[in-house]
Scaffold this active site. Structure first.
Site, PDB file in Angstrom:
ATOM      1  N   HIS A  90      62.601  91.909 -41.119  1.00 35.82           N
ATOM      2  CA  HIS A  90      63.234  93.153 -41.013  1.00 35.82           C
ATOM      3  C   HIS A  90      63.465  93.694 -39.510  1.00 35.82           C
ATOM      4  O   HIS A  90      64.292  94.829 -39.424  1.00 35.82           O
ATOM      5  CB  HIS A  90      62.347  94.414 -41.775  1.00 35.82           C
ATOM      6  CG  HIS A  90      60.844  94.413 -41.290  1.00 35.82           C
ATOM      7  ND1 HIS A  90      59.749  93.530 -41.401  1.00 35.82           N
ATOM      8  CD2 HIS A  90      60.454  95.237 -40.413  1.00 35.82           C
ATOM      9  CE1 HIS A  90      59.014  93.768 -40.790  1.00 35.82           C
ATOM     10  NE2 HIS A  90      59.140  95.020 -39.803  1.00 35.82           N
ATOM     11  N   GLU A 146      51.245  90.078 -37.816  1.00 38.21           N
ATOM     12  CA  GLU A 146      52.096  90.007 -36.651  1.00 38.21           C
ATOM     13  C   GLU A 146      51.381  90.026 -35.497  1.00 38.21           C
ATOM     14  O   GLU A 146      50.323  90.495 -35.463  1.00 38.21           O
ATOM     15  CB  GLU A 146      53.055  91.400 -36.929  1.00 38.21           C
ATOM     16  CG  GLU A 146      54.137  91.442 -35.720  1.00 38.21           C
ATOM     17  CD  GLU A 146      54.776  92.946 -35.601  1.00 38.21           C
ATOM     18  OE1 GLU A 146      56.132  92.782 -35.266  1.00 38.21           O
ATOM     19  OE2 GLU A 146      54.112  93.858 -35.902  1.00 38.21           O
ATOM     20  N   ASP A 186      50.551  94.863 -39.292  1.00 34.68           N
ATOM     21  CA  ASP A 186      51.516  95.364 -38.461  1.00 34.68           C
ATOM     22  C   ASP A 186      51.000  95.404 -36.896  1.00 34.68           C
ATOM     23  O   ASP A 186      49.850  96.173 -36.894  1.00 34.68           O
ATOM     24  CB  ASP A 186      52.392  96.687 -38.604  1.00 34.68           C
ATOM     25  CG  ASP A 186      53.410  96.907 -37.752  1.00 34.68           C
ATOM     26  OD1 ASP A 186      54.441  96.134 -37.676  1.00 34.68           O
ATOM     27  OD2 ASP A 186      53.217  98.028 -37.233  1.00 34.68           O
ATOM     28  N   ASN A 200      66.757 104.954 -59.756  1.00 33.83           N
ATOM     29  CA  ASN A 200      67.264 106.295 -60.259  1.00 33.83           C
ATOM     30  C   ASN A 200      68.336 106.951 -59.625  1.00 33.83           C
ATOM     31  O   ASN A 200      68.684 107.981 -59.842  1.00 33.83           O
ATOM     32  CB  ASN A 200      65.789 106.937 -59.927  1.00 33.83           C
ATOM     33  CG  ASN A 200      65.784 107.187 -58.309  1.00 33.83           C
ATOM     34  OD1 ASN A 200      66.377 106.687 -57.613  1.00 33.83           O
ATOM     35  ND2 ASN A 200      64.687 107.806 -57.981  1.00 33.83           N
ATOM     36  N   ASP A 235      51.859  96.139 -46.408  1.00 33.50           N
ATOM     37  CA  ASP A 235      52.165  96.174 -45.095  1.00 33.50           C
ATOM     38  C   ASP A 235      51.255  97.276 -44.244  1.00 33.50           C
ATOM     39  O   ASP A 235      51.391  98.423 -44.747  1.00 33.50           O
ATOM     40  CB  ASP A 235      53.728  96.517 -44.603  1.00 33.50           C
ATOM     41  CG  ASP A 235      53.902  95.849 -43.330  1.00 33.50           C
ATOM     42  OD1 ASP A 235      53.130  95.974 -42.319  1.00 33.50           O
ATOM     43  OD2 ASP A 235      55.029  95.645 -43.390  1.00 33.50           O
ATOM     44  N   ASP A 276      69.465 107.272 -56.647  1.00 33.82           N
ATOM     45  CA  ASP A 276      69.264 108.288 -55.551  1.00 33.82           C
ATOM     46  C   ASP A 276      69.803 107.485 -54.085  1.00 33.82           C
ATOM     47  O   ASP A 276      70.015 107.781 -53.136  1.00 33.82           O
ATOM     48  CB  ASP A 276      68.156 108.752 -54.959  1.00 33.82           C
ATOM     49  CG  ASP A 276      66.856 107.663 -54.583  1.00 33.82           C
ATOM     50  OD1 ASP A 276      67.129 106.517 -54.749  1.00 33.82           O
ATOM     51  OD2 ASP A 276      65.712 108.086 -54.642  1.00 33.82           O
ATOM     52  N   ASP A 309      67.155  99.929 -56.423  1.00 34.13           N
ATOM     53  CA  ASP A 309      67.368 101.491 -56.656  1.00 34.13           C
ATOM     54  C   ASP A 309      67.237 101.397 -58.187  1.00 34.13           C
ATOM     55  O   ASP A 309      68.326 101.119 -59.001  1.00 34.13           O
ATOM     56  CB  ASP A 309      68.227 102.291 -56.016  1.00 34.13           C
ATOM     57  CG  ASP A 309      68.400 103.567 -56.703  1.00 34.13           C
ATOM     58  OD1 ASP A 309      67.409 104.244 -56.932  1.00 34.13           O
ATOM     59  OD2 ASP A 309      69.552 104.099 -56.694  1.00 34.13           O
ATOM     60  N   ASP A 330      63.366 101.483 -54.668  1.00 33.41           N
ATOM     61  CA  ASP A 330      61.727 101.697 -55.224  1.00 33.41           C
ATOM     62  C   ASP A 330      61.210 100.965 -55.747  1.00 33.41           C
ATOM     63  O   ASP A 330      61.335  99.751 -55.842  1.00 33.41           O
ATOM     64  CB  ASP A 330      62.132 103.013 -56.128  1.00 33.41           C
ATOM     65  CG  ASP A 330      63.393 102.915 -57.340  1.00 33.41           C
ATOM     66  OD1 ASP A 330      63.079 101.605 -57.901  1.00 33.41           O
ATOM     67  OD2 ASP A 330      64.121 103.856 -57.581  1.00 33.41           O
TER      68      ASP A 330
END
Length: 576
Positions: free
Chosen positions: A362, A300, A242, A65, A140, A67, A63, A71
């Site tokens: 993931h 995949e 995907d 920024n 992806d 939040d 990250d 990113d």
């Protein structure tokens, strides 16, 4: 004796480049003789046939920024780290605008960047800076479905006569008014969702918020090809595709005779790998191949056999360049015999096409914990990493794998409130936790409140500490990647299946065109093991010294090696 069958791709790589012979001064003074037929020069193999591709879940990588959400600029910030580690390419999971019912895999705009991840300018900067460092970037591409908030679906469901109605899969109710079939979604429940305004059901093999696209519609196919062109024109080196098996359904819409105990939901004969899928993937491959720079498709897939995996490459190698080998990934536990069977079949039954070996991603619990025994996880991680990264073909890594990041424990997730950053509690959250860059609050991932908690393991498992420790898992990975790049046998040599003479130990070799190579020995047990190696296709080579070992300073008796518990040996050898 096992005689390896070397397919055409491995054979080409093993032969190497043929050198043209120059003329001597005396020859140059004479009339030029009739030139002999030119020798064939082996064409260098594309980069992706031996690449290491590092998967990044951008939401959790870096990250910039404050939040609490990673990113694109965070990925750019860490490019030097990725270069130093030695990866060839990165695959970014979806960063498109999305309602996040499935964290980006429900796409509401295929040609934009979600505000929490940055802007198109940030994307262009990322690919530009990655290129400077010799790193390619894969997008992806979610082929099978969009979000129900995508403008295409909003048009499609607006009326039965809308031009985009057929861009999705619609069907009248069954005679009793219920769903057209009894098919089940991969995420549970029916694959059909009733749309009251138009009186029909739409089909979704995943969440109801992810309606399936209708790839039988030429307009939809063209639109998705245009999406691919958009990202290729913006610097993408290709795509991770995907959910490719589910692009088509059996339009006879048969009822499932055995919903509960038949084939797994993702391998039903009516919803998985139908023949039309092959033509659709060939069409997408043509689009990608029309761009320069050796662009690539990483895919995949859903398979139950090595024969099924071979089909995904295409009969002429003209579909997915790199289908992921889930047969290898899904081996349960440290089982040398099971791994040998999976590796040998990938080497001997894919016609020499490049296998794609991996464990973590993931959607899958991280390998550090999945294969670990709770006491020797770091030693075991050296086994799984050595195996994946010393095999022929393409290897995938998942962010944090190189430092042995564990999944979040149940108590670390318990009580984390849902909100704008984390709209749903996903059972895959444990393997999607923030990257552990250093110890301390935020672990170097964010200065704000992270969207998922940073694992408590960050205090002792982090990049900063491991880079300072030459004996760490990070440096083990970095050395493996360096060896893969610099050793001819490891980079493009043939695979030699061997027998270890011990059910607990996996043995194989990689060998280059000159006969030099690397012997790989992996003890998958917690006890010392003595080996008796056999299966060389010709005479036994001569030892050339230890290249890497999980035991510092280890030596090895070439004739009768002994490995310590969970031991790894990479031993160089010379041709006879």
């Amino acid at each position: 004796m096992i005689t390896p069958k070397i397919g055409k791709f491995a054979l080409t790589a093993a032969l190497g480049m043929v050198l043209a012979l120059g003329a001597s001064p005396a020859q140059a003074a004479q009339p030029a003789p009739l030139a002999p037929p030119a020798k064939a020069v082996a064409k260098p193999q594309p980069w992706w046939t031996h690449a290491v591709i590092y998967e990044i879940y951008p939401r959790s990588f870096q990250d910039t920024n404050g939040d609490g959400i990673g990113d694109l600029n965070g990925v750019t910030r860490r490019l030097d780290y990725l270069r130093d580690l030695g990866v060839d390419a990165i695959w970014l999971t979806p960063f498109y605008p999305s309602p996040n019912a499935d964290f980006g895999y429900d796409v509401s705009d295929y040609t934009a960047v979600a505000p929490e991840y940055g802007t198109m300018a940030d994307w262009d900067r990322l690919t530009r800076e990655a290129r400077k460092r010799g790193i390619r970037v894969l997008v992806d591409l979610v082929l099978n479905h969009s979000s129900d908030q995508h403008p295409w679906f909003r048009e499609s469901r607006s009326s039965r006569s809308n031009p985009k109605r057929d861009w999705y899969v619609w069907h009248d109710p069954a005679p009793d008014g219920g769903p057209p079939t009894n098919w089940q979604s991969i995420f549970g429940g029916s694959t059909w969702e009733y749309d009251k305004p138009t009186g029909q059901y739409y089909y979704h093999i995943f969440l109801k918020e992810q309606p399936d696209l209708n790839w039988a519609n030429p307009g939809l196919q063209k639109a998705m090809h245009d999406v691919a062109r958009f990202w290729l024109n913006h610097g993408a080196s290709g795509f991770r595709l995907d959910a490719t098996p589910y692009l088509f359904e059996d339009t006879n819409w048969p009822q499932d005779p055995d919903v509960k105990s038949g084939a797994p939901v993702g391998l039903k004969p009516y919803n998985s790998n139908l023949p039309a899928t092959r033509a659709a993937l060939r069409g997408l491959r043509k689009v990608v191949d029309s761009f320069p720079g050796e662009r690539v498709l990483l895919g995949e897939n859903a398979i139950s056999s090595i024969a099924d995996l071979r089909k995904v490459y295409g009969a002429k190698g003209d579909e997915i360049n790199l289908p992921m080998d889930f047969l290898y990934k899904d081996v349960a536990g440290l089982n040398a015999s099971a791994f040998k069977a999976r590796i040998d079949e990938a080497e001997l039954k894919l016609d020499g096409l490049p296998p794609v070996f991996h464990f973590s991603n993931h959607d899958t619990p991280r390998q550090w914990g999945r294969f670990g025994d709770g006491r020797h996880n770091d030693r075991i991680a050296r086994i799984t990493s050595a195996m994946t990264l010393t095999l022929r073909g393409t290897a995938l890594m998942y962010y944090g794998e190189e430092i042995g990041m564990p999944d979040l424990a149940p108590d670390e997730l318990r009580g984390i409130p849902l909100g704008p950053k984390r709209k749903v509690a996903d059972n895959r959250d444990p393997e999607r936790s923030p990257m552990q860059w250093r110890a301390g609050k935020g672990a170097g991932f964010t200065t704000g409140e992270p969207w998922l908690p940073v694992g408590r393991s960050a205090a002792s498992v982090n990049v900063e500490d491991q880079r300072a420790d030459k004996g760490s898992l990070y440096h083990w990975y970095a050395r493996l990647l360096q060896l893969r790049k610099t050793n001819a046998a490891m980079r493009s040599g043939a695979y030699i299946p061997l027998e270890s003479g011990n059910a607990q130990v996996l043995a194989y070799a990689r060998r280059d065109a000159a006969g030099n190579g690397v012997l790989v020995l992996l003890n998958m047990s917690g006890q010392p093991q003595t080996l008796s190696i056999s299966g060389w296709p010709d005479r036994v080579p001569v030892s050339g010294g230890m290249l890497m070992s999980s035991e510092p300073g280890a030596v090895m008796d070439w004739q009768r090696p002994v490995l310590e518990p969970f031991g790894v040996r990479l031993v160089g050898f010379k041709g006879g």
